[in-house]
Motif scaffolding. Structure first.
Motif, PDB file in Angstrom:
ATOM      1  N   ARG A 105       0.461  -0.775  -0.136  1.00  0.00           N
ATOM      2  CA  ARG A 105      -0.232   0.211   0.083  1.00  0.00           C
ATOM      3  C   ARG A 105       0.772   1.016   0.157  1.00  0.00           C
ATOM      4  O   ARG A 105       0.748   2.146  -1.044  1.00  0.00           O
ATOM      5  CB  ARG A 105      -1.097  -0.062   1.086  1.00  0.00           C
ATOM      6  N   ALA A 106       1.902   1.328   0.733  1.00  0.00           N
ATOM      7  CA  ALA A 106       2.798   1.885   0.549  1.00  0.00           C
ATOM      8  C   ALA A 106       3.779   2.143  -0.652  1.00  0.00           C
ATOM      9  O   ALA A 106       3.867   4.012  -1.141  1.00  0.00           O
ATOM     10  CB  ALA A 106       4.046   2.190   2.048  1.00  0.00           C
TER      11      ALA A 106
ATOM     12  N   TYR B 269       5.121  10.255  -6.134  1.00  0.00           N
ATOM     13  CA  TYR B 269       6.393  10.537  -7.502  1.00  0.00           C
ATOM     14  C   TYR B 269       6.204  11.028  -8.710  1.00  0.00           C
ATOM     15  O   TYR B 269       6.215  11.684  -9.601  1.00  0.00           O
ATOM     16  CB  TYR B 269       6.832   9.655  -7.605  1.00  0.00           C
ATOM     17  N   LEU B 270       5.361  10.028  -9.443  1.00  0.00           N
ATOM     18  CA  LEU B 270       4.822  10.080 -10.445  1.00  0.00           C
ATOM     19  C   LEU B 270       3.607  11.903 -11.684  1.00  0.00           C
ATOM     20  O   LEU B 270       4.367  11.989 -11.682  1.00  0.00           O
ATOM     21  CB  LEU B 270       4.286   8.557 -11.671  1.00  0.00           C
ATOM     22  N   LEU B 271       3.246  11.733  -9.518  1.00  0.00           N
ATOM     23  CA  LEU B 271       2.163  13.243  -9.712  1.00  0.00           C
ATOM     24  C   LEU B 271       2.699  13.930  -9.800  1.00  0.00           C
ATOM     25  O   LEU B 271       2.460  15.344  -9.146  1.00  0.00           O
ATOM     26  CB  LEU B 271       0.810  12.593 -10.005  1.00  0.00           C
ATOM     27  N   ALA B 272       4.175  14.261  -8.638  1.00  0.00           N
ATOM     28  CA  ALA B 272       4.434  15.402  -8.478  1.00  0.00           C
ATOM     29  C   ALA B 272       4.715  16.303  -9.067  1.00  0.00           C
ATOM     30  O   ALA B 272       5.304  16.030 -10.531  1.00  0.00           O
ATOM     31  CB  ALA B 272       6.210  14.906  -7.583  1.00  0.00           C
ATOM     32  N   PRO B 273       4.627  17.693  -8.569  1.00  0.00           N
ATOM     33  CA  PRO B 273       4.563  18.555 -10.281  1.00  0.00           C
ATOM     34  C   PRO B 273       5.596  19.000 -11.036  1.00  0.00           C
ATOM     35  O   PRO B 273       5.674  18.845 -11.822  1.00  0.00           O
ATOM     36  CB  PRO B 273       3.830  20.060  -9.012  1.00  0.00           C
TER      37      PRO B 273
ATOM     38  N   MET C 112      17.338   5.895   7.459  1.00  0.00           N
ATOM     39  CA  MET C 112      17.995   5.521   6.227  1.00  0.00           C
ATOM     40  C   MET C 112      17.546   6.714   4.959  1.00  0.00           C
ATOM     41  O   MET C 112      18.008   7.333   4.267  1.00  0.00           O
ATOM     42  CB  MET C 112      17.987   4.573   5.769  1.00  0.00           C
ATOM     43  N   LEU C 113      15.706   6.536   4.939  1.00  0.00           N
ATOM     44  CA  LEU C 113      14.992   7.413   3.872  1.00  0.00           C
ATOM     45  C   LEU C 113      15.718   9.401   4.417  1.00  0.00           C
ATOM     46  O   LEU C 113      15.487   9.665   3.160  1.00  0.00           O
ATOM     47  CB  LEU C 113      13.906   7.477   4.060  1.00  0.00           C
TER      48      LEU C 113
ATOM     49  N   MET D 295      12.381  11.150  -0.177  1.00  0.00           N
ATOM     50  CA  MET D 295      11.745  11.828   0.273  1.00  0.00           C
ATOM     51  C   MET D 295      10.221  11.410   0.254  1.00  0.00           C
ATOM     52  O   MET D 295       9.553  11.717   1.055  1.00  0.00           O
ATOM     53  CB  MET D 295      11.899  13.608  -0.763  1.00  0.00           C
ATOM     54  N   THR D 296       9.925  10.961  -1.489  1.00  0.00           N
ATOM     55  CA  THR D 296       8.476  10.726  -1.383  1.00  0.00           C
ATOM     56  C   THR D 296       8.136   9.477  -0.241  1.00  0.00           C
ATOM     57  O   THR D 296       7.266   9.261   0.020  1.00  0.00           O
ATOM     58  CB  THR D 296       8.393  10.415  -2.972  1.00  0.00           C
ATOM     59  N   ILE D 297       9.686   8.533  -1.032  1.00  0.00           N
ATOM     60  CA  ILE D 297       8.686   7.343   0.180  1.00  0.00           C
ATOM     61  C   ILE D 297       8.549   7.437   1.904  1.00  0.00           C
ATOM     62  O   ILE D 297       7.586   7.435   2.571  1.00  0.00           O
ATOM     63  CB  ILE D 297       9.369   5.802  -0.063  1.00  0.00           C
ATOM     64  N   LEU D 298       9.417   8.433   2.322  1.00  0.00           N
ATOM     65  CA  LEU D 298       9.549   8.938   3.841  1.00  0.00           C
ATOM     66  C   LEU D 298       8.560   9.562   4.308  1.00  0.00           C
ATOM     67  O   LEU D 298       7.690   8.791   4.610  1.00  0.00           O
ATOM     68  CB  LEU D 298      10.727   9.711   4.298  1.00  0.00           C
TER      69      LEU D 298
END
Length: 499
Positions: free
Chosen positions: A108-109, A117-121, A284-285, A317-320
């Motif tokens: 889910r994460a 990520y794919l839709l970050a401006p 780590m992230l 950063m996106t994952i975190l």
């Protein structure tokens, strides 16, 4: 939940994610086909590099030129084809983000991380252009996945992947070196990352990276380390300024590059780490998110910084940030990130299709596409004029003009030259395409300076052919003067007289 049930759940998440990525990537490729936006002169420059494959160029390492060359071999030299690797590589990067998030947290994460990520401006904007950030982010994401796998179990296969990812990332953009700094910080913050530095696999990966980069290092050595010098000059800008407002401007720009909610969560975590920083994976992230932003913030204070210079931070950063939002069940924030990205995507797809008609009254430079419009028509006008007056070549005195004329007069068969600069070259074409007294004459010279007197000192025949107007939008124009030059008087030198 049983292992079979967990596998089934992961399968559903990845199928849904893959469907979204494929559909969105196809939409983006279709958008490039219907876009009327001309190549920005940096893009034209990269295309020109691709016509002469090498292990290095004046201002950048060579990977992007190789990618454009491969794309051109598949579908031709149109603007859409040159830019096509951007949405394809960003789609592939999103899968790597998904894989890393799933390895660290949950399916889910992973789904939300890849989607956000794919839709970050900044990513949405980047899928419409071809730039060095595109392969850099792909290589960074691959390297992060390999690092995560090695951190769990140091296997030689992942060591090879890590080495190749870092090496090719350096061939994309030297900012990949931040990855090593991030890995060092990770070792300071996390025992598993620290243990990895004591394994032969990590050192072998670094050795592989150096081997991959070595052809570019040798090219630089043979060319006076010109790329390294240019990169340093670019970072230094116009000298030290010590400006806190520039730091604030850079930090504010990261809300757009990384995503408003993603960067907001990251800043909140920095201010108030709470219990999340007790988690080794979270630490780590953070180690792979913070250094590029911190380093470039310092650069912004000292000299200047562009918004995209810290782009590699976006991966971790996106994952975190997403993992935190998922853990706290912040569904509305997750959806808001996606909705904002979709709105930005729709606006840019529409704007690119009507770019020659877009203007926003009441703001400075209301023609928002002015910097990337008008080059195609200018190239056509210059080529027609050159042939009508029997010119055997075209020359210009600025990088934007030379780059754009190389691309947009490519079907004319006329060579394009850069007017010789001072002793120190300022761009690639000063080295690879300098105008010389022995260049085929007559030459059609394109310049924003209308003074013919500065040309008569170096050419016996100088004929003014009048101005040509470049239409950049509904209200924006840019005027150039055309001169037919013949009978050079000797070695050509720098021009003076206009700005």
């Amino acid at each position: 939940m049983s292992v079979a049930a967990q596998t089934e759940v992961r399968g559903r998440w990845v199928e849904l994610f893959a469907a979204f990525v494929v559909v969105l990537t196809i939409v983006r490729l279709i958008g490039l086909h219907f876009s009327v936006v001309d190549l920005f002169f940096d893009e034209s420059q990269y295309w020109a590099w691709a016509q002469a494959p090498d292990f290095g160029y004046f201002s950048k390492p060579p990977l992007l030129a190789w990618i454009i060359g491969a794309s051109q071999a598949v579908c031709g030299a149109s603007e859409a084809c040159i830019r096509a690797p951007a949405p394809l590589l960003h789609g592939a990067t999103a899968f790597l983000v998904y894989a890393t998030a799933q390895r660290l947290f949950s399916a889910r994460a992973a789904f939300w991380s890849g989607l956000i990520y794919l839709l970050a401006p900044g990513v949405v904007f980047s899928t419409r252009i071809i730039s060095t950030d595109v392969p850099l982010l792909f290589c960074w994401a691959l390297a992060l996945l390999a690092f995560v796998e090695l951190r769990r179990a140091p296997r030689w296969s992942w060591a090879v992947v890590l080495g190749l990812a870092i090496g090719f990332g350096m061939l994309a953009k030297y900012a990949m070196i931040y990855f090593v700094a991030c890995a060092v910080l990770a070792a300071m913050m996390d025992e598993d990352s620290r243990r990895l530095w004591r394994t032969p696999q990590l050192w072998a990966a670094l050795a592989i990276a150096v081997v991959v980069l070595s052809p570019n290092l040798m090219w630089n050595a043979a060319n006076g380390f010109v790329t390294f010098k240019h990169t340093g000059d670019n970072a230094r800008g116009h000298g030290l300024v010590f400006s806190l407002p520039q730091v604030a401007e850079f930090v504010a720009s990261q809300f757009v590059v990384m995503g408003f909610i993603t960067f907001g969560v990251f800043l909140a975590l920095l201010v108030r780490p709470r219990h999340y920083m007790r988690d080794a994976d979270m630490r780590m992230l953070m180690a792979f998110s913070l250094p590029p932003v911190a380093i470039i913030a310092v650069v912004a204070f000292l000299t200047h910084a562009n918004a995209n210079w810290a782009a590699p931070s976006a991966i971790a950063m996106t994952i975190l940030a997403t993992a935190i939002l998922v853990a706290e069940e912040r569904r509305r924030w997750l959806m808001a990130s996606v909705v904002i990205g979709l709105v930005v995507q729709a606006v840019l797809l529409t704007g690119d299709h009507i770019a020659d008609r877009v203007t926003i009254p009441g703001i400075r430079n209301g023609d928002v596409y002015a910097r990337t419009m008008g080059w195609h028509r200018l190239g056509d006008d210059v080529a027609v004029t050159a042939k009508a007056h029997g010119a055997h070549g075209i020359a210009a005195d600025t990088r934007d003009l030379v780059s754009s004329l190389i691309y947009y007069t490519r079907d004319s068969g006329l060579p394009v030259f850069a007017w010789p600069p001072s002793i120190v070259p300022s761009h690639e074409f000063d080295i690879s395409r300098p105008l010389k007294a022995t260049s085929p004459a007559p030459i059609l010279f394109v310049t924003e300076c209308p003074l013919p007197a500065r040309l008569t000192a170096q050419f016996g025949s100088v004929t003014s052919l009048g101005p040509v107007t470049m239409v950049r939008g509904p209200t924006s124009r840019r005027s150039f003067s055309l001169f037919l030059l013949d009978q050079p008087k000797g070695a050509l030198g720098p021009l003076a007289g206009c700005g």
